[in-house]
Design an enzyme around this catalytic site. Structure first.
Site, short mmCIF file in Angstrom:
data_model
loop_
_atom_site.label_atom_id
_atom_site.label_comp_id
_atom_site.label_asym_id
_atom_site.label_seq_id
_atom_site.Cartn_x
_atom_site.Cartn_y
_atom_site.Cartn_z
N ASP A 13 0.81 -1.23 0.00
CA ASP A 13 0.00 0.00 0.00
C ASP A 13 0.84 1.27 0.00
O ASP A 13 0.45 2.29 0.56
CB ASP A 13 -0.97 0.03 1.21
CG ASP A 13 -1.77 -1.24 1.31
OD1 ASP A 13 -2.24 -1.71 0.26
OD2 ASP A 13 -1.91 -1.79 2.42
N LYS A 16 2.13 2.00 -5.22
CA LYS A 16 2.83 1.46 -6.41
C LYS A 16 2.01 1.67 -7.68
O LYS A 16 2.56 1.87 -8.75
CB LYS A 16 3.13 -0.03 -6.22
CG LYS A 16 4.10 -0.31 -5.09
CD LYS A 16 4.35 -1.79 -4.92
CE LYS A 16 3.17 -2.56 -4.38
NZ LYS A 16 2.75 -2.19 -3.01
N GLY A 40 -4.31 -4.82 -4.58
CA GLY A 40 -5.40 -3.99 -5.09
C GLY A 40 -4.85 -2.67 -5.54
O GLY A 40 -3.98 -2.10 -4.88
N HIS A 41 -5.28 -2.21 -6.69
CA HIS A 41 -4.95 -0.84 -7.06
C HIS A 41 -6.15 -0.20 -7.72
O HIS A 41 -6.96 -0.85 -8.35
CB HIS A 41 -3.69 -0.76 -7.93
CG HIS A 41 -3.65 -1.74 -9.03
ND1 HIS A 41 -2.78 -2.80 -9.04
CD2 HIS A 41 -4.38 -1.82 -10.15
CE1 HIS A 41 -3.00 -3.50 -10.13
NE2 HIS A 41 -3.95 -2.93 -10.82
N GLN A 223 2.19 -6.13 -2.89
CA GLN A 223 2.58 -6.15 -1.47
C GLN A 223 3.90 -5.36 -1.28
O GLN A 223 4.14 -4.43 -2.02
CB GLN A 223 2.71 -7.59 -0.94
CG GLN A 223 1.38 -8.31 -0.81
CD GLN A 223 0.90 -8.95 -2.11
OE1 GLN A 223 1.67 -9.61 -2.77
NE2 GLN A 223 -0.35 -8.79 -2.44
#
Ligand code: IMP
Length: 424
Positions: A13, A16, A40-41, A223
């Protein structure tokens, strides 16, 4: 030498997705090399905001081929849902390639992730419950099913039969759950396979050829360094290797191709799930970061734990990944704090640790040694160059770079593309 590796230097988080987005113009391929839909993005397509978990964010660019590499674990149901969602937005997913060697997340992996976490009770890891750990465990136990098995029904059924016998015994006898129906799984997965077949290729060979043709490749980590299975805060880690070394294994490339290793570093630190976090702030400053930084997990919606920037961790990440530069994100969130703290070492039983301590108990029990720096009250979200930043913010960045011994190249002061500046 046209490979850039982008890694998170903390517990994930770090932002990225934004860094990848900014680099997209300079890239021809964007490759996910580990993890699965635990990541997740958030991507903005037209007037819609989309949360992607598996499809690399480069998918929004017509000139980019996106790759799900050998080291990823793929839940085909989730992948197809994401592709469908992108399709409804008019995004072309035909350039998405999936490695034939990537492992499959199966329904029993999801079930096992849920029941084992419950079983661990207070010792639970706080996983995303997406079946990631159990899928990697099967890969290592050599009873995993791979993406290539989706294209051969006979082999798929044979492998499924072997695996599910044991899984159903565990589910029913150890965890008192209902066994899963292999026929239903095979039918579903064959359907997924038929749809994914045009995307399944030897991605390592494709990338190798692309590099020979002078194309530029971005290996995008999910991650972060401290969640790395081998080097992170075990057992409170994910089940793959987000570090730069893992990027090469997970993409199927050799080290001589690597030109840059960019460490994405949030200006403070967050963590979701359990595990040690020396600079966690349970007081009003941590709350400030949580609120102003909108720190909720993309995948699970959980509140992220927040704390001060930790140079011990960044030095560790710099060493492990061989970072060539830093991309600092969310500097704007710290505006308004009277002082900002920087952890330069830990203290435990009279000893001072400037590097990650050799025993994790020290990480749990050690006290952070802080340097207090002057804060800044100016809103940074309009800053477009380093000279727009107040002196205190520039000092803070300089200190980060000095402590990590890695230059800060880019700084982000808000979610949009324009809210980025070159630091020098
Ligand atoms: P798993 O990867 O779902 O097995 O979860 C293991 C640990 O990694 C948990 O603490 C999760 O919260 C954490 N984790 C997994 N993926 C991410 C991510 O993308 N961002 C932050 N933490 C993550």
């Amino acid at each position: 030498m046209s490979v850039t590796i982008l890694v998170g230097t903390q517990w994930g988080d770090e932002g990225k997705g934004k860094a990848t987005d900014l680099l997209a113009d300079q890239m021809d391929f964007v490759v996910r090399y580990q993890g699965g839909n635990n990541a997740g993005h958030t991507v903005v397509a037209g007037d819609r905001t989309l949360k992607l978990h598996l499809v690399p964010s480069g998918i929004l660019y017509d000139h980019i081929t996106t790759v799900i590499g050998d080291g990823v674990v793929v839940d085909p149901r989730v992948l197809l849902e994401e592709m469908d969602e992108l399709g409804t937005l008019g995004v072309d997913t035909s350039r998405l390639l999936i490695s034939t060697n990537a492992h499959l997340i199966m329904p029993y992996h999801l079930e096992l992730d849920r029941v084992t976490e419950r079983y661990l009770g207070r010792q639970q890891l706080g996983t995303t419950k997406r079946g990631i750990g159990p899928a990697y465990a099967d890969k290592v136990s050599r009873i995993g099913l791979r993406v290539q098995d989706l294209t051969d029904e006979k082999i798929f059924r044979q492998k499924l039969e072997t695996a599910i016998k044991e899984k159903n015994a565990i589910l029913s006898k150890v965890y008192n759950r209902l066994p899963l129906d292999p026929e239903e799984i095979a039918t579903d997965y064959m359907r997924f396979g038929a749809r994914l077949a045009p995307h399944i290729v030897d991605t390592s060979a494709v990338l190798h050829q692309a590099l020979r043709d002078g194309k530029r490749v971005l290996l995008e980590g999910a991650q972060g360094t401290l969640l790395d299975l081998d080097h992170g805060t075990y057992p409170f880690v994910t089940s793959s290797n987000p570090v730069a070394g893992g990027a090469l294994v997970g993409a199927g490339l050799g080290p001589k191709e690597v030109e840059r290793v960019i460490g994405v570093t949030k200006a403070y630190v967050t963590r979701v799930g359990s595990g040690p976090f020396p600079t966690e702030d349970h007081g009003k400053d941590g709350e400030w970061m949580q609120e102003h930084g909108h720190e909720f997990g993309t995948t699970t919606g959980r509140r992220r734990r927040c704390g001060w920037f930790d140079a011990v961790l960044l030095r560790f990440a710099a060493r492990l990944n061989g970072l060539t530069e830093l991309f600092v994100t969310k500097l704007d969130v710290l505006s308004g704090l009277e002082t900002v703290k920087v952890c330069v070492a830990y203290r435990y039983e009279g000893e001072r640790y400037e590097d990650l301590p050799p025993h994790q108990s020290i990480l749990h029990k050690g006290e952070p040694v802080y340097e207090e720096m002057e804060g800044w009250s100016e809103d940074l979200t309009q800053a477009r160059s380093a000279t727009d930043l107040p002196a205190a913010a520039r000092k803070y960045l300089d200190r980060m770079a000095e402590l990590a011994d890695v230059p800060v190249r880019m700084v982000s002061v808000g979610p949009s593309r324009e809210q980025t500046l070159e630091a020098g």
